[in-house]
Scaffold this active site. Structure first.
Site, PDB file in Angstrom:
ATOM      1  N   ARG A  71       0.829  -1.209   0.000  1.00  0.00           N
ATOM      2  CA  ARG A  71       0.000   0.000   0.000  1.00  0.00           C
ATOM      3  C   ARG A  71       0.867   1.265   0.000  1.00  0.00           C
ATOM      4  NH1 ARG A  71      -5.173   1.052   1.482  1.00  0.00           N
ATOM      5  NH2 ARG A  71      -5.507  -1.073   2.139  1.00  0.00           N
ATOM      6  N   MET A  96     -11.843   5.125  -3.695  1.00  0.00           N
ATOM      7  CA  MET A  96     -12.124   4.037  -2.759  1.00  0.00           C
ATOM      8  C   MET A  96     -10.852   3.359  -2.248  1.00  0.00           C
ATOM      9  SD  MET A  96     -15.330   4.461  -2.698  1.00  0.00           S
ATOM     10  CE  MET A  96     -15.974   3.062  -1.809  1.00  0.00           C
ATOM     11  N   ILE A  98      -7.970   3.490   1.061  1.00  0.00           N
ATOM     12  CA  ILE A  98      -7.542   4.068   2.342  1.00  0.00           C
ATOM     13  C   ILE A  98      -6.119   4.575   2.157  1.00  0.00           C
ATOM     14  CG2 ILE A  98      -6.965   3.525   4.741  1.00  0.00           C
ATOM     15  CD1 ILE A  98      -9.277   1.487   4.653  1.00  0.00           C
ATOM     16  N   HIS A 115     -18.057  11.655   1.675  1.00  0.00           N
ATOM     17  CA  HIS A 115     -18.432  10.344   2.215  1.00  0.00           C
ATOM     18  C   HIS A 115     -19.959  10.241   2.232  1.00  0.00           C
ATOM     19  CE1 HIS A 115     -18.083   6.680   4.491  1.00  0.00           C
ATOM     20  NE2 HIS A 115     -19.024   7.132   5.298  1.00  0.00           N
ATOM     21  N   THR A 147      -8.048  13.199   7.437  1.00  0.00           N
ATOM     22  CA  THR A 147      -6.980  13.007   8.422  1.00  0.00           C
ATOM     23  C   THR A 147      -6.654  11.516   8.416  1.00  0.00           C
ATOM     24  OG1 THR A 147      -8.530  12.594  10.218  1.00  0.00           O
ATOM     25  CG2 THR A 147      -7.836  14.893   9.894  1.00  0.00           C
ATOM     26  N   ASP A 151     -12.496   8.338   7.498  1.00  0.00           N
ATOM     27  CA  ASP A 151     -13.744   9.106   7.446  1.00  0.00           C
ATOM     28  C   ASP A 151     -13.977   9.892   8.739  1.00  0.00           C
ATOM     29  OD1 ASP A 151     -14.251   8.036   4.887  1.00  0.00           O
ATOM     30  OD2 ASP A 151     -15.194   6.274   5.760  1.00  0.00           O
ATOM     31  N   GLU A 180     -24.633  15.453  -3.039  1.00  0.00           N
ATOM     32  CA  GLU A 180     -23.161  15.475  -3.119  1.00  0.00           C
ATOM     33  C   GLU A 180     -22.713  16.436  -4.210  1.00  0.00           C
ATOM     34  OE1 GLU A 180     -21.167  11.728  -3.379  1.00  0.00           O
ATOM     35  OE2 GLU A 180     -22.334  10.825  -1.772  1.00  0.00           O
TER      36      GLU A 180
HETATM   37  C1  GAR Z   1     -20.161   8.858  -3.846  1.00  0.00           C
HETATM   38  O1  GAR Z   1     -21.414   8.524  -3.331  1.00  0.00           O
HETATM   39  C2  GAR Z   1     -19.172   9.112  -2.723  1.00  0.00           C
HETATM   40  O2  GAR Z   1     -19.763   9.670  -1.593  1.00  0.00           O
HETATM   41  C3  GAR Z   1     -18.695   7.714  -2.442  1.00  0.00           C
HETATM   42  O3  GAR Z   1     -18.577   7.103  -3.687  1.00  0.00           O
HETATM   43  C4  GAR Z   1     -19.532   7.672  -4.587  1.00  0.00           C
HETATM   44  C5  GAR Z   1     -18.789   8.101  -5.833  1.00  0.00           C
HETATM   45  O4  GAR Z   1     -19.660   8.514  -6.825  1.00  0.00           O
HETATM   46  N1  GAR Z   1     -17.456   7.746  -1.743  1.00  0.00           N
HETATM   47  C6  GAR Z   1     -17.101   6.835  -0.857  1.00  0.00           C
HETATM   48  O5  GAR Z   1     -17.798   5.898  -0.553  1.00  0.00           O
HETATM   49  C7  GAR Z   1     -15.744   7.071  -0.236  1.00  0.00           C
HETATM   50  N2  GAR Z   1     -15.555   6.232   0.889  1.00  0.00           N
HETATM   51  P1  GAR Z   1     -19.097   9.205  -8.144  1.00  0.00           P
HETATM   52  O6  GAR Z   1     -17.945   8.322  -8.638  1.00  0.00           O
HETATM   53  O7  GAR Z   1     -20.258   9.166  -9.083  1.00  0.00           O
HETATM   54  O8  GAR Z   1     -18.644  10.587  -7.791  1.00  0.00           O
END
Ligand code: GAR
Length: 234
Positions: A71, A96, A98, A115, A147, A151, A180
């Site tokens: 990683r 996606m 960490i 998130h 940080t 999350d 979002e």
């Molecule tokens: C979104 O819902 C975002 O909040 C989530 O992935 C989706 C991406 O959508 N993020 C996570 O789960 C991060 N842990 P997008 O590719 O259409 O922007």
């Protein structure tokens, strides 16, 4: 070119569909965000967001996490690519992975993530399923500073949407994405205008610490995926 030089530089990290990236692209194109996206990096070669970036004439790069055993090596490569652009802001828009503490430290205070939950509820994965299982009557999304706590960084802005009877995870996910697409460009706008800062571990807007859930964004429009304009009232 001179226009571009005056604008803040953003690097966006994606893993999937890139609809939040699209919201940022739209906000830059309409001038709601005084920035340009210098680079989009995906850790997945098939991410649909890459095509969105290419359509908008934005440089893309794939750094496939599967090519790295450790990683830390993936994170180093990622950090190197980002640092080459000296961005004002780095946005994790559906990224996606960490990130290691070294990576977070390198870009601390200019690293935002979106998130899909009303943090501090449901950090981690499967947020909408967990909200359904808990019988919650609302779901939502939070933009926060990143940080080293997963999350767990200080929240900047949060928006809730209702959970309706008979909703499936997909129904909630698409309702949440609508908000979002508003709060991601909004947080980027605040940051770029110098209104938003991470100071002593707290998110501050206009010099005032934000509450635990961040600024509570209320929107009457939760039906269109395309309304990504920054509301003039905030
Ligand atoms: C979104 O819902 C975002 O909040 C989530 O992935 C989706 C991406 O959508 N993020 C996570 O789960 C991060 N842990 P997008 O590719 O259409 O922007």
């Amino acid at each position: 070119m001179i226009e571009t030089l005056k604008k803040a530089k953003i690097v966006v990290l994606i893993s999937g569909s890139g609809s939040n990236l699209q919201a940022l692209i739209n906000a830059c194109e309409t001038g709601h965000l005084n920035a340009h996206i210098a680079l989009v990096i995906s850790n997945r070669p098939q991410a649909r967001g890459l095509a969105r970036a290419e359509r908008a004439g934005i440089k893309t790069q794939v750094i496939d996490h599967q090519d790295f055993i450790k990683r830390a090596d993936f994170d180093k490569e990622l950090a190197r690519s980002i640092a080459d652009y000296s961005p004002t802001l780095v946005v994790l828009a559906g990224f996606m992975r960490i990130l290691s503490a070294d990576f977070v430290d390198q870009f601390a205070s200019r690293l935002l993530n979106v998130h899909p939950s009303l943090l501090p509820k449901y950090p981690g994965l499967n947020t909408h399923q967990r909200a359904l299982d808990a019988g919650d009557n609302e779901a939502g999304a939070t933009v926060h500073f990143v940080t080293t706590e997963l999350d767990g960084g200080p929240a900047i802005v949060q928006a809730a949407v209702p959970i309706e009877t008979h909703d499936r995870v997909e129904d909630i996910a698409s309702r949440v994405l609508v908000v979002e697409h508003k709060i991601v460009p909004l947080a980027a706008h605040w940051f770029i205008e110098g209104r938003l800062n991470l100071r002593a571990g707290a998110a501050e807007l206009d010099g005032t610490p934000l509450p635990i859930q961040g600024y509570v964004f209320r929107s009457s429009k939760t039906t269109s995926h395309h309304n990504s304009q920054i509301p003039s009232s905030v």
